[in-house]
Design an enzyme around this catalytic site. Structure first.
Site, PDB file in Angstrom:
ATOM      1  N   ALA A  82       0.827  -1.211   0.000  1.00  0.00           N
ATOM      2  CA  ALA A  82       0.000   0.000   0.000  1.00  0.00           C
ATOM      3  C   ALA A  82       0.857   1.255   0.000  1.00  0.00           C
ATOM      4  O   ALA A  82       0.595   2.206  -0.746  1.00  0.00           O
ATOM      5  CB  ALA A  82      -0.927  -0.015   1.219  1.00  0.00           C
ATOM      6  N   GLN A 136      -5.068  -5.819   2.467  1.00  0.00           N
ATOM      7  CA  GLN A 136      -5.072  -6.530   3.743  1.00  0.00           C
ATOM      8  C   GLN A 136      -6.145  -6.044   4.714  1.00  0.00           C
ATOM      9  O   GLN A 136      -6.638  -6.842   5.523  1.00  0.00           O
ATOM     10  CB  GLN A 136      -3.682  -6.463   4.372  1.00  0.00           C
ATOM     11  N   CYS A 181      -2.125  -3.039  12.355  1.00  0.00           N
ATOM     12  CA  CYS A 181      -3.521  -2.809  12.740  1.00  0.00           C
ATOM     13  C   CYS A 181      -3.811  -3.364  14.130  1.00  0.00           C
ATOM     14  O   CYS A 181      -4.278  -4.496  14.289  1.00  0.00           O
ATOM     15  CB  CYS A 181      -4.506  -3.383  11.737  1.00  0.00           C
ATOM     16  N   LYS A 190       0.233   1.263  12.797  1.00  0.00           N
ATOM     17  CA  LYS A 190       0.670   0.665  11.535  1.00  0.00           C
ATOM     18  C   LYS A 190      -0.565   0.176  10.776  1.00  0.00           C
ATOM     19  O   LYS A 190      -0.977  -0.980  10.900  1.00  0.00           O
ATOM     20  CB  LYS A 190       1.648  -0.475  11.815  1.00  0.00           C
ATOM     21  N   ALA A 206      -3.101   0.771   6.921  1.00  0.00           N
ATOM     22  CA  ALA A 206      -3.148   1.273   5.547  1.00  0.00           C
ATOM     23  C   ALA A 206      -3.600   2.725   5.525  1.00  0.00           C
ATOM     24  O   ALA A 206      -3.176   3.503   4.661  1.00  0.00           O
ATOM     25  CB  ALA A 206      -4.081   0.408   4.707  1.00  0.00           C
ATOM     26  N   CYS A 253      -8.413   3.091  12.562  1.00  0.00           N
ATOM     27  CA  CYS A 253      -8.717   1.682  12.811  1.00  0.00           C
ATOM     28  C   CYS A 253     -10.226   1.520  12.896  1.00  0.00           C
ATOM     29  O   CYS A 253     -10.824   1.820  13.932  1.00  0.00           O
ATOM     30  CB  CYS A 253      -8.061   1.234  14.116  1.00  0.00           C
TER      31      CYS A 253
END
Length: 557
Positions: free
Chosen positions: A159, A189, A307, A452, A454, A487
């Site tokens: 990404a 993902q 994530c 962490k 995307a 998130c």
């Protein structure tokens, strides 16, 4: 399956699947060698799975893992010995076949001439010129000159990598940009949680890498072995050298499945699953649908991980499924968290705790999974509560969703670019390397204290592109990163708690509270996750269209 013959005794291949073993046996092979460590790729079967299938068809299987780009002379000697000891002909495989071809080439250095090695590997489709240079240079790959040279080299086509390539090309269309990544498939993902919840089909989360590389960007389909930033050089798997004026590093992180004894042997069976692997996320949903009673365990390892909300997302969607099917009262849900809090940003915790109560889940903090026995269906946790001596507890399960420990890739951790913990060492505002001024990093691999995700990479890519562009123009960094990450916590099918935050846990909502209050579960946030974000990812983010991500310029000089 792509079998490439080097000589009569050995062939090499990219990654094989369990279903390929019968055809490999029929092709006349008598043994296989796996040169790829388990857990290297998101869609990679374990060696244990391959070995089991090999035995069923009468093939010998040898596990000889070599970290990508780190083939030592000792590895090559062992490979050569295996070729003698195993019944031939032998098929060796890794991610692309390059590692196996490199091992063969080095193992033959004292038996064949350089020209014979080059001819044999070229006939199989592998360029071993760099390996031959290493042989004649006494084991070292010289980097004073390169096989190729680019204005900007980007390591990693996930990404972060594709997005920053697109954003940079939009700003500097005349740049010669190279994107280095060995993968054939690119994965969305963030969609795997939804696959594990039975919402997305797995096929919707993948596309061929070639279809996503930005037009005009050179794709070098190889793994990186090493960095020599003092010489502006990247050494590739196979010992080829790529030179650069500027370097952007974003290869993601490593899922360390092997760090938990017994896990690799039982993944995908015995009720052991994980949404962190493409081929296992469907198994999660299969287990959830089939479970009518028993104990379901959901684990979360120590931070940092990709994530941080994903471990509990799996728990919530599973609990919602069981509730809808009227069996929740028969299922004992246990959440085993190595940390001490449910979520790191306290503003979102009250809403999450309501769902913990709804699904009658037990929260077990400071519990870190240290081993698993799939056949016995038991998991052992190290319990390290503050001010108490660590203990171990073993518990039975009917289903366990495992999130593996995570770290920077091996070739990053041993490089001059890494900090003491192994992550790429950057300034958290500009994302420029603290030591090497022509190096930047973004995505999961760098050490800024952000989530962490995307969503973080979506914001970071234009910032890095802007600052690299400014550097090319001889100017100071023009954009800064505030630590934004997002998130979407899938608390039930149809509702999401949309956590958006930056450095220090500061809330950074994208929408006014009257439109979407991220601290509460909303239908709108679910629609965003289910219907809006996937096309935004594929059609905007990866194409350099900076929807709600254009960096605010803080300096024009």
């Amino acid at each position: 399956m792509d079998l490439r013959q080097i000589d009569k005794t050995v062939s090499v291949s990219p990654q094989i699947e369990s279903a390929d073993l019968a055809a490999i046996k029929a092709a006349g092979f008598r043994a296989i060698i796996c040169n790829r460590p388990d857990g290297e790729g998101a869609d990679q079967p374990t060696f244990e799975e391959i070995e089991r299938a090999a035995k069923e068809v009468g093939l010998e299987a040898c596990y000889m893992p070599v970290t990508s780009g780190m083939v030592t002379d000792e590895d090559a000697a062992k490979f050569g010995e295996a070729l003698v000891e195993l019944p031939g002909p032998v098929l060796a495989y890794c991610r692309t076949g390059t590692r196996s071809a490199t091992l063969w080439s080095l193992s033959q250095a004292d038996k064949k001439s350089s020209s014979d090695i080059l001819a044999a590997t070229k006939g199989a489709g592998y360029d071993m010129a760099g390996v031959v240079r290493r042989i004649v240079n006494g084991g070292k790959t010289p980097t004073s000159e390169g096989d190729a040279k680019f204005d900007v080299v980007i390591v990693g086509a996930g990404a972060a990598g594709i997005s920053v390539a697109s954003s940079l090309r939009a700003r500097q269309p005349n740049l010669e940009i190279a994107l280095i990544d060995p993968a054939d498939i690119h994965y969305y993902q963030p969609g795997w949680t939804m696959v594990g919840g039975g919402v997305f089909d797995p096929e919707t989360t993948s596309k061929t890498m070639g279809s996503l590389i930005p037009h005009g960007v050179h794709w070098i389909k190889s793994a990186v072995a090493a960095f020599e930033p003092q010489n502006n050089a990247v050494v590739l798997d196979g010992c080829r050298v790529v030179k650069y004026d500027r370097l952007i590093v974003c290869p993601g992180l490593k899922l360390n499945w092997n760090a938990i004894p017994g896990l690799v042997d039982t993944l995908g069976r015995n009720g052991v699953t994980s949404n962190y692997r493409y081929d296992l996320a469907p198994y999660t949903y299969e287990l959830v649908k089939g479970m009518k009673k028993g104990r379901a365990i959901f684990t979360q390892p120590p931070m940092p991980i990709k994530c941080a909300g994903a471990p509990q997302k799996a728990m919530y969607l599973s609990g919602d499924n069981w509730q809808r099917n009227g069996v929740l009262g028969n299922i004992d849900i246990q959440f085993m968290n190595a940390g001490g809090v449910l979520f790191g940003v306290k503003d979102y915790v009250p809403a999450l705790e309501e769902y913990v109560k709804r699904y009658d889940a037990t929260l077990n903090f400071f519990h870190n999974l240290v081993s698993i026995d799939g056949d016995a269906k038991t998991a052992t946790f190290k319990v390290s509560k503050p001010d108490t001596e660590p203990t171990e507890v073993t518990t039975e399960f009917d289903m366990i969703h495992v999130v593996p420990p995570q770290c920077a890739p091996d070739f990053i951790r041993v490089s001059p670019l890494a900090d003491a913990a192994g992550w790429v060492d950057v300034d958290q505002a500009t994302l420029r390397h603290k030591t090497y001024e022509n190096v930047w990093s973004l995505g999961d691999v760098m050490n800024a204290p952000n989530a962490k995700t995307a969503a973080a990479a979506r914001i970071q890519a234009p910032i890095v592109a802007e600052n690299v562009s400014a550097d090319i123009e001889g100017k100071s960094p023009r954009a800064v990163y505030n630590g934004y990450g997002s998130c979407p916590l899938t608390v039930e099918r149809g509702k999401i708690v949309l956590a958006e935050f930056g450095y220090g846990g500061s809330l950074l909502p994208s929408f006014p509270k009257w439109v979407l209050d991220g601290t509460k579960p909303t239908r709108l946030a679910w629609l965003l996750k289910e219907q809006i974000l996937p096309p935004v990812y594929w059609k905007a983010m990866l194409r350099g269209k900076e929807w709600m991500a254009t960096p605010e310029k803080v300096s024009a000089s």
